[in-house]
Design an enzyme around this catalytic site. Structure first.
Site, PDB file in Angstrom:
ATOM      1  N   HIS A  75      -7.292  24.813  -2.543  1.00 45.39           N
ATOM      2  CA  HIS A  75      -8.308  24.487  -3.553  1.00 45.39           C
ATOM      3  C   HIS A  75      -9.545  25.339  -3.331  1.00 45.39           C
ATOM      4  O   HIS A  75     -10.073  25.369  -2.219  1.00 45.39           O
ATOM      5  CB  HIS A  75      -8.689  22.994  -3.470  1.00 45.39           C
ATOM      6  N   TYR A 203     -15.510  14.123  -7.235  1.00 45.00           N
ATOM      7  CA  TYR A 203     -16.345  13.132  -6.554  1.00 45.00           C
ATOM      8  C   TYR A 203     -17.275  12.558  -7.615  1.00 45.00           C
ATOM      9  O   TYR A 203     -18.003  13.311  -8.267  1.00 45.00           O
ATOM     10  CB  TYR A 203     -17.176  13.793  -5.435  1.00 45.00           C
ATOM     11  N   PRO A 295     -15.323   8.731   5.015  1.00 44.54           N
ATOM     12  CA  PRO A 295     -14.426   9.774   4.485  1.00 44.54           C
ATOM     13  C   PRO A 295     -15.013  10.669   3.395  1.00 44.54           C
ATOM     14  O   PRO A 295     -14.361  11.619   2.965  1.00 44.54           O
ATOM     15  CB  PRO A 295     -13.240   8.967   3.934  1.00 44.54           C
ATOM     16  N   LYS A 299     -13.880  14.774   6.559  1.00 46.06           N
ATOM     17  CA  LYS A 299     -14.029  15.434   7.863  1.00 46.06           C
ATOM     18  C   LYS A 299     -13.240  14.790   9.017  1.00 46.06           C
ATOM     19  O   LYS A 299     -13.087  15.406  10.078  1.00 46.06           O
ATOM     20  CB  LYS A 299     -15.513  15.457   8.276  1.00 46.06           C
ATOM     21  N   TYR A 387     -18.492  21.635   3.450  1.00 45.10           N
ATOM     22  CA  TYR A 387     -17.241  21.067   2.960  1.00 45.10           C
ATOM     23  C   TYR A 387     -16.032  21.868   3.451  1.00 45.10           C
ATOM     24  O   TYR A 387     -15.027  21.289   3.858  1.00 45.10           O
ATOM     25  CB  TYR A 387     -17.252  21.004   1.428  1.00 45.10           C
TER      26      TYR A 387
END
Ligand code: FAD
Ligand code: PHB
Length: 392
Positions: A75, A203, A295, A299, A387
């Site tokens: 991704h 998100y 979460p 990570k 990220y």
């Protein structure tokens, strides 16, 4: 009592323990894994889904990346839905070519278990009353399996036994310090064999609370909803879950969402937790045994992998070159990376979730921060850099 001898006794066959075992095997270092659950139980746990590039590289180094290469989904971006609009974070362009890979923890665990079986390495599943002794001097592990008592005499113990394990709990309280933040909500997660609503993760920050649209493949989706800790999973029918998810999505995604029967549903509490130090004589803590992150930043599994990268390297240096440098630096090196991931996970959680106790002023400030992050190249870069994973 059966007495066994090995160099490294690994407690726990989660991703940390299995990966350490595989890397030690590759380096020719004798070890044994002791796990309290059954193999089937360990292989069926549904947890994390996003691998950083450094985790993918480590799995390649461990020689367990064949399925990952074939089935993992690279991704290059994520979406953040807020202010009723989707904002794309172009991870790859913002981080000079880096990306993340969608590949479930369940698959990582299965790949490691298969490799272990094929190499005929020793593991004890269903070990009861596991105890670790004398780890400042001559470490030993004792347990009962199939009704017989077993003792392992070893040179090091790797405590890879997760948050509820016995390794951290065996350290004298004056030798250890813990730092913790418990969040007043959890994530209700659902797994379903339906195509994901979008090619990339979404998100979602909404007035009704946080949501996350994730996936395991092109035909299997993983969705989460922020819920109060008082909620019970039994009270959430599939219909109720999909309805609430739709309420938190934008009109386009709501339209595209394919719903279906769930194959797993559970609520996970959110917690930030760090143990200092991560080494106690000849005992090393790694992964969830040493730290927990909420979460939101994806990570948890990746931090477990970076601990194992440092620990395997330290043990290899010790056994191959007689150097104690890596062992002595283990805790400090891990904690430096751990705290950065803790900060990022806390920040993402704080920014995207709804906190009941938040004042109107705090809410406005948070919206302004989010707006700044999304509208500024520097802000998006900060998010992207964390990220995809900070360098080791
Ligand atoms: P674990 O996976 O916990 O493995 C520890 C192992 O030790 C277990 O197999 C356990 O049975 C065994 N054990 C425990 N006690 C003993 C004992 N006394 N003796 C022997 N063995 C013992 N991370 C993300 O990045 N994204 C997510 O979406 C995400 N979702 C999660 C959902 C849940 C419900 C949980 C609990 C965690 C989630 N995580 C997520 C975190 C991620 O799954 C963990 O960071 C990762 O599993 C850590 O691996 P580990 O091997 O260190 O610990
Ligand atoms: C998941 O797919 O389970 C997942 C993905 C991203 C997260 C957390 C969980 O931040």
């Amino acid at each position: 009592m059966d007495i066994l001898k090995t160099k490294v006794a690994i407690i726990g066959a989660g991703p940390s323990g299995l990966l350490l075992g595989q890397l030690l095997y590759k380096a020719g270092i004798d070890h044994i894994i002791v796990e309290r659950q059954s193999e089937e139980y360990v292989a069926s746990r549904i947890r994390a889904g996003i691998l950083e590039q450094v985790t993918v590289d480590l799995l390649e180094q461990a020689g367990v990346d064949e399925n990952l290469k074939n089935k993992g989904l690279p991704h290059s971006g994520i979406e953040i839905l807020t202010f009723k609009q989707k904002h794309r974070i172009d991870l790859t362009n913002l981080t000079e070519g880096k990306q993340v890979t969608v590949y479930g923890q369940t698959e990582v665990t299965k790949d490691l278990m298969t490799a272990r079986k094929n190499s005929g390495l020793q593991s004890f599943y269903m070990a009861q009353d596991v105890r670790i002794n004398n780890f400042y001097d001559q470490p030993e592990v004792e347990f009962v399996v199939d009704g017989r008592a077993v003792k392992i005499e070893c040179e090091f113990i790797a405590g890879c036994d997760g948050y509820h394990g016995i390794c951290r709990a065996s350290v004298p309280s004056d030798q250890i310090k813990t730092f913790e933040k418990v969040y007043p909500f959890g994530w209700l997660g659902i797994l379903a064999d339906v195509p994901p609503v979008s090619d990339e993760l979404i998100y979602v920050q909404s007035e009704r609370g946080f949501a996350l649209c994730s996936m395991r493949s092109h035909t299997r989706s993983r969705y989460y909803l922020q819920v109060p800790l008082t909620e019970k999973v039994e009270d959430w029918s599939d219909e109720k879950f999909w309805e609430e998810l739709k309420n938190r999505l934008d009109p386009e995604s709501r339209e595209k969402l394919v719903t279906g029967e769930s194959i797993e549903k559970s609520i996970a509490p959110l917690r930030s937790f760090v143990t200092e130090p991560m080494r106690f004589g000849k005992l090393f803590l790694a992964g969830d045994a040493a730290h927990i992150v909420p979460p939101t930043g994806a990570k948890g599994l990746n931090l477990a992998a970076s601990d194992i990268a440092y620990l395997s390297q330290a043990l290899i240096e010790f056994y191959h070159d007689g150097s104690e440098k890596g062992i002595n630096e283990y805790s400090e090196k891990c904690l430096k990376r751990v705290w950065k991931a803790e900060r990022f996970s806390w920040w993402m959680t704080h920014l995207l979730h709804r906190f009941e106790t938040e004042t109107e002023f705090e809410h406005k400030i948070k919206q302004a921060e989010l707006s700044y992050i999304l509208d500024s190249q520097a802000g998006r870069t900060t998010l992207a850099e964390n990220y995809v994973g900070l360098p080791y």
